[in-house]
Structure formats: C-alpha cells, structure tokens
Design a protein around this motif. Structure first.
Motif, PDB file in Angstrom:
ATOM      1  N   PHE A   6       0.834  -1.198   0.000  1.00  0.00           N
ATOM      2  CA  PHE A   6       0.000   0.000   0.000  1.00  0.00           C
ATOM      3  C   PHE A   6       0.872   1.252   0.000  1.00  0.00           C
ATOM      4  O   PHE A   6       0.647   2.187  -0.759  1.00  0.00           O
ATOM      5  CB  PHE A   6      -0.927  -0.011   1.223  1.00  0.00           C
ATOM      6  CG  PHE A   6      -1.646   1.294   1.454  1.00  0.00           C
ATOM      7  CD1 PHE A   6      -2.753   1.625   0.698  1.00  0.00           C
ATOM      8  CD2 PHE A   6      -1.203   2.182   2.421  1.00  0.00           C
ATOM      9  CE1 PHE A   6      -3.419   2.824   0.896  1.00  0.00           C
ATOM     10  CE2 PHE A   6      -1.860   3.384   2.631  1.00  0.00           C
ATOM     11  CZ  PHE A   6      -2.971   3.707   1.870  1.00  0.00           C
ATOM     12  N   PHE A   7       1.882   1.266   0.868  1.00  0.00           N
ATOM     13  CA  PHE A   7       2.755   2.434   0.956  1.00  0.00           C
ATOM     14  C   PHE A   7       3.605   2.603  -0.301  1.00  0.00           C
ATOM     15  O   PHE A   7       3.884   3.728  -0.715  1.00  0.00           O
ATOM     16  CB  PHE A   7       3.640   2.363   2.203  1.00  0.00           C
ATOM     17  CG  PHE A   7       2.856   2.575   3.466  1.00  0.00           C
ATOM     18  CD1 PHE A   7       2.297   3.808   3.764  1.00  0.00           C
ATOM     19  CD2 PHE A   7       2.639   1.523   4.334  1.00  0.00           C
ATOM     20  CE1 PHE A   7       1.559   4.005   4.915  1.00  0.00           C
ATOM     21  CE2 PHE A   7       1.899   1.707   5.489  1.00  0.00           C
ATOM     22  CZ  PHE A   7       1.360   2.949   5.780  1.00  0.00           C
ATOM     23  N   VAL A   9       2.664   1.731  -3.413  1.00  0.00           N
ATOM     24  CA  VAL A   9       1.763   2.273  -4.436  1.00  0.00           C
ATOM     25  C   VAL A   9       1.449   3.733  -4.138  1.00  0.00           C
ATOM     26  O   VAL A   9       1.455   4.584  -5.043  1.00  0.00           O
ATOM     27  CB  VAL A   9       0.478   1.424  -4.534  1.00  0.00           C
ATOM     28  CG1 VAL A   9      -0.554   2.096  -5.418  1.00  0.00           C
ATOM     29  CG2 VAL A   9       0.794   0.038  -5.050  1.00  0.00           C
ATOM     30  N   LEU A  10       1.190   4.049  -2.885  1.00  0.00           N
ATOM     31  CA  LEU A  10       0.915   5.428  -2.498  1.00  0.00           C
ATOM     32  C   LEU A  10       2.110   6.331  -2.804  1.00  0.00           C
ATOM     33  O   LEU A  10       1.950   7.433  -3.344  1.00  0.00           O
ATOM     34  CB  LEU A  10       0.545   5.503  -1.016  1.00  0.00           C
ATOM     35  CG  LEU A  10       0.179   6.889  -0.478  1.00  0.00           C
ATOM     36  CD1 LEU A  10      -1.065   7.420  -1.177  1.00  0.00           C
ATOM     37  CD2 LEU A  10      -0.029   6.828   1.028  1.00  0.00           C
ATOM     38  N   SER A  11       3.317   5.872  -2.501  1.00  0.00           N
ATOM     39  CA  SER A  11       4.527   6.662  -2.770  1.00  0.00           C
ATOM     40  C   SER A  11       4.715   6.911  -4.261  1.00  0.00           C
ATOM     41  O   SER A  11       5.037   8.028  -4.679  1.00  0.00           O
ATOM     42  CB  SER A  11       5.757   5.946  -2.210  1.00  0.00           C
ATOM     43  OG  SER A  11       5.658   5.791  -0.825  1.00  0.00           O
ATOM     44  N   SER A  13       2.365   6.902  -6.499  1.00  0.00           N
ATOM     45  CA  SER A  13       1.283   7.800  -6.922  1.00  0.00           C
ATOM     46  C   SER A  13       1.602   9.253  -6.591  1.00  0.00           C
ATOM     47  O   SER A  13       1.414  10.152  -7.430  1.00  0.00           O
ATOM     48  CB  SER A  13      -0.031   7.405  -6.256  1.00  0.00           C
ATOM     49  OG  SER A  13      -0.411   6.129  -6.655  1.00  0.00           O
ATOM     50  N   VAL A  14       2.076   9.497  -5.381  1.00  0.00           N
ATOM     51  CA  VAL A  14       2.422  10.861  -4.980  1.00  0.00           C
ATOM     52  C   VAL A  14       3.588  11.381  -5.823  1.00  0.00           C
ATOM     53  O   VAL A  14       3.562  12.536  -6.296  1.00  0.00           O
ATOM     54  CB  VAL A  14       2.746  10.925  -3.466  1.00  0.00           C
ATOM     55  CG1 VAL A  14       3.362  12.260  -3.082  1.00  0.00           C
ATOM     56  CG2 VAL A  14       1.488  10.660  -2.655  1.00  0.00           C
ATOM     57  N   SER A  33      -6.083  13.539 -11.286  1.00  0.00           N
ATOM     58  CA  SER A  33      -6.586  13.078  -9.988  1.00  0.00           C
ATOM     59  C   SER A  33      -8.097  12.866 -10.038  1.00  0.00           C
ATOM     60  O   SER A  33      -8.614  11.890  -9.477  1.00  0.00           O
ATOM     61  CB  SER A  33      -6.234  14.082  -8.890  1.00  0.00           C
ATOM     62  OG  SER A  33      -4.836  14.177  -8.750  1.00  0.00           O
TER      63      SER A  33
END
Length: 177
Positions: A6-7, A9-11, A13-14, A33
């Motif tokens: 999760f982290f 993918v989140l990283s 994405s950001v 977005s």
C-alpha cells in the motif's frame, strides 16, 4: 497495520502527481486526480463485492472436495479442472483473483491456481467469443487457442515443482494463506 505494498503504491502515486505538477502544472494534476477518483468510484463497489465474495466462498467451499480435486498434488486431473474453470469463468480480475484466493484457502494447490489463472487469462471463452470471434478469422482464433492451450499446464506444472522443491519459500511469498 497497512500492507507495505500500500505504501509503495501510495509513494509512486504521490511521486507521479508531483512530476505531473512540475511538468504540466497543477491543472493537469487535478484533472488526472479527478479521473483517478472517478475510476475509484466506478470500480470501488466491484472490488468490495469481489472481496466479500472471496470471504464468503472461503467459508462455503467444501475444503474436502477442493483438496480432493484441486489439491497440491492433483497433477493433470486437477489442472484440467482448473483450466476448464478458467476458460468458462466470466468476468475480469475482480472475479478471477478473489476466486483464486478462496480456492487456495479452501485447499487448492499453487500449481492448480497458476493453471486456473493462466487459462482464464489466455483462454477465457467470454473474451474469445465476444471479441476475438467477432473481429478475427476463426482459423486465427483456433490457432491461437491451439498454441495457448498447453501453457496453463506447463505453467501449472512448473508452479507445482516450485512448490514441492521450495515449500518454505512458497509460504513466505504467498500473503493470503
């Protein structure tokens, strides 16, 4: 609490959002977005339904029968059943992956699941009938099927060998056991 994936993918994405903002401006980043949020709204309920389906299937599937027909050492018979299931299973990944997890948790072997997913991906009847046969010559579709048919058995057999040879590694790699 959260899965490390999760982290990751989140990283990513950001980081992607920041790169788009730097290159194309805030307006483009907001536009992308918004498209992403629309996609979440569109597929979110399907993903939730698929996760619930997997949870219910895990409880409803008879472990003794799954183990008997699709267990780890079922060889060609188990893979044949899995390949047929993969071919006839309608729907996309929101159907196939939760079903795979439920089958695994009910006692199906890893090689059988690899055969199932490979056949679903390469030989899915729904996709073949609706898309390929509508646009391509039947002989080309038949040739593709003939070339792809052995692959689920080949990949499933390799996965069975891997599971047998490296059981500890397999247990570390699989998150949903």
């Amino acid at each position: 609490m959260f899965d490390p994936g999760f982290f990751m993918v989140l990283s990513v994405s950001v980081a992607g959002a920041l790169l788009v903002w730097r290159r194309d401006g805030a307006g483009r980043m907001i536009e992308i977005s918004a498209e992403g949020i629309a996609l979440i709204v569109s597929i979110g309920p399907k993903v939730m339904a698929a996760v619930l389906l997997a949870a219910w299937l895990r409880l409803l599937l008879p472990r003794d029968k799954i183990g008997k027909y699709l267990g780890g050492r079922q060889g060609v018979r188990g893979m044949s059943i899995a390949v047929i299931l993969g071919i006839i299973l309608p729907g996309g990944p929101m159907t196939a992956f939760p079903l795979s997890i439920a089958l695994f948790q009910a006692g199906a072997g890893f090689g059988v699941l690899v055969a199932f997913l490979t056949s679903w991906l390469l030989l899915g009847a729904n996709r073949t009938i609706v898309w390929e046969m509508a646009f391509l010559d039947y002989s080309l579709v038949g040739l593709r099927y003939a070339l792809c048919l052995p692959l689920p058995f080949l990949f499933g057999g390799c996965a069975q060998l891997f599971e047998t040879a490296f059981p500890d590694t397999f247990r570390k790699v699989v998150r949903w056991h």
